[in-house]
Design an enzyme around this catalytic site. Sequence first.
Site, PDB file in Angstrom:
ATOM      1  CG  MET A 114      -2.253  -1.306   0.837  1.00 16.64           C
ATOM      2  SD  MET A 114      -3.672  -1.243   2.331  1.00 16.64           S
ATOM      3  CE  MET A 114      -3.982   0.503   2.384  1.00 16.64           C
ATOM      4  CG  PHE A 115       0.158   3.957   1.500  1.00 15.11           C
ATOM      5  CD1 PHE A 115      -0.866   5.045   1.735  1.00 15.11           C
ATOM      6  CD2 PHE A 115       0.269   3.190   2.927  1.00 15.11           C
ATOM      7  CE1 PHE A 115      -1.239   4.801   2.238  1.00 15.11           C
ATOM      8  CE2 PHE A 115      -0.594   2.889   3.831  1.00 15.11           C
ATOM      9  CZ  PHE A 115      -1.598   3.521   3.521  1.00 15.11           C
ATOM     10  CD  GLU A 169      -7.482  -1.056  -4.602  1.00 16.31           C
ATOM     11  OE1 GLU A 169      -6.573  -2.027  -4.014  1.00 16.31           O
ATOM     12  OE2 GLU A 169      -6.290   0.025  -4.366  1.00 16.31           O
ATOM     13  CD  GLN A 172      -5.518  -5.756  -4.199  1.00 20.33           C
ATOM     14  OE1 GLN A 172      -4.861  -5.347  -5.269  1.00 20.33           O
ATOM     15  NE2 GLN A 172      -6.148  -4.653  -3.085  1.00 20.33           N
ATOM     16  CB  CYS A 198      10.667   2.653   5.734  1.00 22.97           C
ATOM     17  SG  CYS A 198      10.107   1.866   7.922  1.00 22.97           S
TER      18      CYS A 198
HETATM   19 ZN   LIG Z   1      12.048   1.349   8.092  1.00 26.01          ZN
END
Ligand SMILES: [Zn+2]
Length: 185
Positions: free
Chosen positions: A14-15, A85, A87, A141
Site C-alpha cells: 500500500m502507498f 486492485e 488482488q 517506511c
Molecule cells: Zn523501516
Amino acid sequence: MQRRGSIEVICGSMFSGKTEELLRRLKRAKIARQKVEIFKPAVDVRYSEEEVVSHDKNSIPSTPVEHSSNILLLSSEVEVVGIDEAQFFDKGLVDVCQQLADQGVRVIVAGLDMDFRRVPFGPMPALCAIADDVTKVHAVCVRCGRLANYSFRLVANDKQLMLGEMQEYQPLCRLCYNKEAKGER
Ligand SMILES: [Zn+2]
C-alpha cells in the site's frame, strides 16, 4: 496487421504508487489514441463507484465488476485494458488476462503483491508468473525512511479483505515490520 498483446503487472505494498503508475501508462495509451478501458473489483468503493481514484485523487473513469469474467464481456474492441486492485479479484482473472493478451490486447494489472501478513495476495502471484513484464514499486517506511515492501495493519482484525488508509495501515521495511510484529515498539 495483427496486434501484439501483452500482460504488464505493477505490484507493491500500500502507498507504493501502484495506481499512479497504472494511470500514467493508461493516460499515455489514451494520448496515443488507443481505446482504453479500466476495471476494478466491485468491492473497492472507498471513494467513487465510477472512477479509479488513486491516493492523490488522480482519477480516470472505470467500471466496477463483480467477477473477472465480466471483463472479457466488456472488453470487445478495446486495445488497452487496465485492471486496478487486482488482488481482490477471483482467481479466474489469470485466465481472463491471458485470453485478452492472446487476442492482441495490452493488459496492465495493478495490485497488492502481499496481504498484511506478507502472504501473496489472491491472483497476484499467478499474474506475476504469466506476465510479460513485472514492475515492483515501493513505498517509504514511515519509521526509518528506507524502501518499504510491507503493509503493516495497525488495527486488530484478521480479515484479509479490509480496505484502508493511513489510519489502518503503515508501509514498513523488513526490519521495522519485524520489530512491530514482535511488539518491540
Ligand atoms: Zn523501516
